[in-house]
Design a protein around this motif. Structure first.
Motif, mmCIF file in Angstrom:
data_model
loop_
_atom_site.group_PDB
_atom_site.id
_atom_site.type_symbol
_atom_site.label_atom_id
_atom_site.label_comp_id
_atom_site.label_asym_id
_atom_site.label_seq_id
_atom_site.Cartn_x
_atom_site.Cartn_y
_atom_site.Cartn_z
ATOM 1 N N ASP A 44 90.843 67.338 24.445
ATOM 2 C CA ASP A 44 89.447 67.444 24.369
ATOM 3 C C ASP A 44 88.846 68.241 25.640
ATOM 4 O O ASP A 44 89.720 68.226 26.529
ATOM 5 N N LEU A 84 79.535 64.778 19.461
ATOM 6 C CA LEU A 84 80.757 65.733 19.653
ATOM 7 C C LEU A 84 80.801 66.998 18.706
ATOM 8 O O LEU A 84 80.101 67.001 17.575
ATOM 9 N N VAL A 93 84.152 57.221 18.486
ATOM 10 C CA VAL A 93 84.928 58.055 18.959
ATOM 11 C C VAL A 93 85.177 57.864 20.641
ATOM 12 O O VAL A 93 84.061 58.423 21.258
ATOM 13 N N ALA A 121 86.639 59.004 22.883
ATOM 14 C CA ALA A 121 86.657 59.979 23.826
ATOM 15 C C ALA A 121 85.251 60.713 24.456
ATOM 16 O O ALA A 121 85.342 61.549 25.293
ATOM 17 N N ALA A 122 84.406 60.159 23.864
ATOM 18 C CA ALA A 122 82.880 60.550 24.285
ATOM 19 C C ALA A 122 82.122 59.440 24.549
ATOM 20 O O ALA A 122 80.848 59.328 24.710
ATOM 21 N N VAL A 160 81.120 66.800 24.173
ATOM 22 C CA VAL A 160 82.298 66.702 23.800
ATOM 23 C C VAL A 160 83.013 67.547 22.765
ATOM 24 O O VAL A 160 82.637 67.377 21.536
ATOM 25 N N TYR A 173 85.850 67.853 20.512
ATOM 26 C CA TYR A 173 87.101 66.890 20.107
ATOM 27 C C TYR A 173 87.988 67.587 19.078
ATOM 28 O O TYR A 173 87.784 68.115 18.231
#
Length: 334
Positions: free
Chosen positions: A110, A138, A173, A175-176, A219, A221
């Motif tokens: 990402d 995202l 999610v 990743a954020a 972010v 993604y």
């Protein structure tokens, strides 16, 4: 490698030191973009820990190449694991190493917006450092880097108690996500073998200092990453994925129960998780059974598990070839 530039800004109450935990695994062709996004962060003081989880390809070499010429203000550490640890254990290792008050999670496929850290820190300070987890929106990105729709995970501000969490698990999610250091220190490292670190840390935050959503897309993604849905070509692949998911679920339920005990919610969580624990233990027992006789006994005895699942697992473990035609039809439709 540890790059500690002398011009790194000093931490203060108004500008706390924060850390980015960037994890990568088998992302040789795209990790450089993720690294560049983190190196370009406008916030300082910032510690960046970039770690490869024992990738069998050139991921770590790509990481080293991406940071080799960096001369900016951020402290940068690159490392790699000797053996693959998985997401939860890997992030826990980096969180224990990090020195920042906030811990930003980042994935090797990402790309973080340059102002991601700055916006989240400002939001956290504006709210009196109250929140233990902050999630941002995202933007979906394809394998070629083209941007698509905005992704808006569940609004975490609506989760104010354990009862809210019990009523409906949020869609997340990881990743954020950004965690507070105190949240990690209160509950400790996550167990190895779970792929649901986002659910685990969000539960911890909801029953601790609170979780919140910053509704800005900070972010990019990438679709089709390690957490994406897999298409199975053979029954062997299907069953292997099923068993892997069962292993993840068993670890996640044990971790959530442990965390609930720390939060003083052990008995209520035990009752809430009982159906899921029964289901996952049944699945594990079916795969571990020695012969058709043991499987038939499980099929007839596990009354707390839905009959449809019991029959499906009996077929998976006894005559998996019956699923081959359906897999073939799915391949034709794609």
């Amino acid at each position: 490698m540890d790059n500690s530039p002398s011009n790194s800004a000093s931490a203060s109450p108004e500008r706390p030191l924060v850390s980015v935990l960037l994890i990568a695994y088998k992302q040789e062709s795209m990790v450089a973009d993720a690294v560049r996004g983190i190196l370009a962060q406008t916030y300082s003081p910032l510690e960046i820990i970039i770690s490869d989880d024992a990738s069998p390809d050139g991921t770590f070499a790509a990481i080293e190449a991406a940071v080799r010429d960096y001369r900016g203000p951020h402290r940068v550490v690159t490392r790699h694991n000797a053996a693959n640890e998985g997401i939860s254990a890997h992030l826990s290792r980096l969180a224990a190493m990090a020195q920042g008050e906030l811990l930003f999670v980042a994935a090797g496929d990402d790309i973080s917006a340059p102002n991601r850290c700055e916006r989240v820190v400002d939001y956290w300070l504006e709210h009196g450092r109250r929140h233990d987890l902050i999630a941002t929106d995202l933007v979906a990105m394809d394998q070629d880097g083209q941007l698509h729709e905005r992704m808006e995970p569940t609004d975490l501000d609506s989760y104010r108690s354990f009862d809210d969490w019990l009523a409906q698990r949020p869609w997340l999610v990881g990743a954020a996500h950004t965690w507070s250091r105190r949240l990690f220190e209160r509950f400790g490292p996550m167990m190895a073998g779970s792929a649901s670190e986002d659910q685990i840390m969000t539960f911890r935050a909801i029953v601790s200092g609170g979780a919140s959503s910053l509704r800005e897309p900070l972010v990019r993604y990438r679709r089709g990453g390690l957490s994406s849905k897999r298409h199975h070509r053979t029954t062997a692949e299907l069953i292997a994925r099923f068993r892997q998911g069962n292993g993840f679920a068993l670890v996640e339920t044990e971790q959530i129960q442990r965390d609930a005990e720390i939060a003083g919610l052990g008995e209520r969580m035990r009752a809430a998780l009982a159906p899921k624990v029964a289901r996952e233990q049944f699945i594990q027992s079916m795969f571990n059974a020695r012969g058709v006789g043991e499987r038939l006994a499980l099929l007839g005895g596990a009354r707390e598990v839905k009959l449809g699942l019991r029959i499906r697992l009996f077929l998976y473990t006894t005559c998996p070839g019956v699923y081959a035609p359906s897999l073939w039809l799915k391949r034709l439709k794609r």
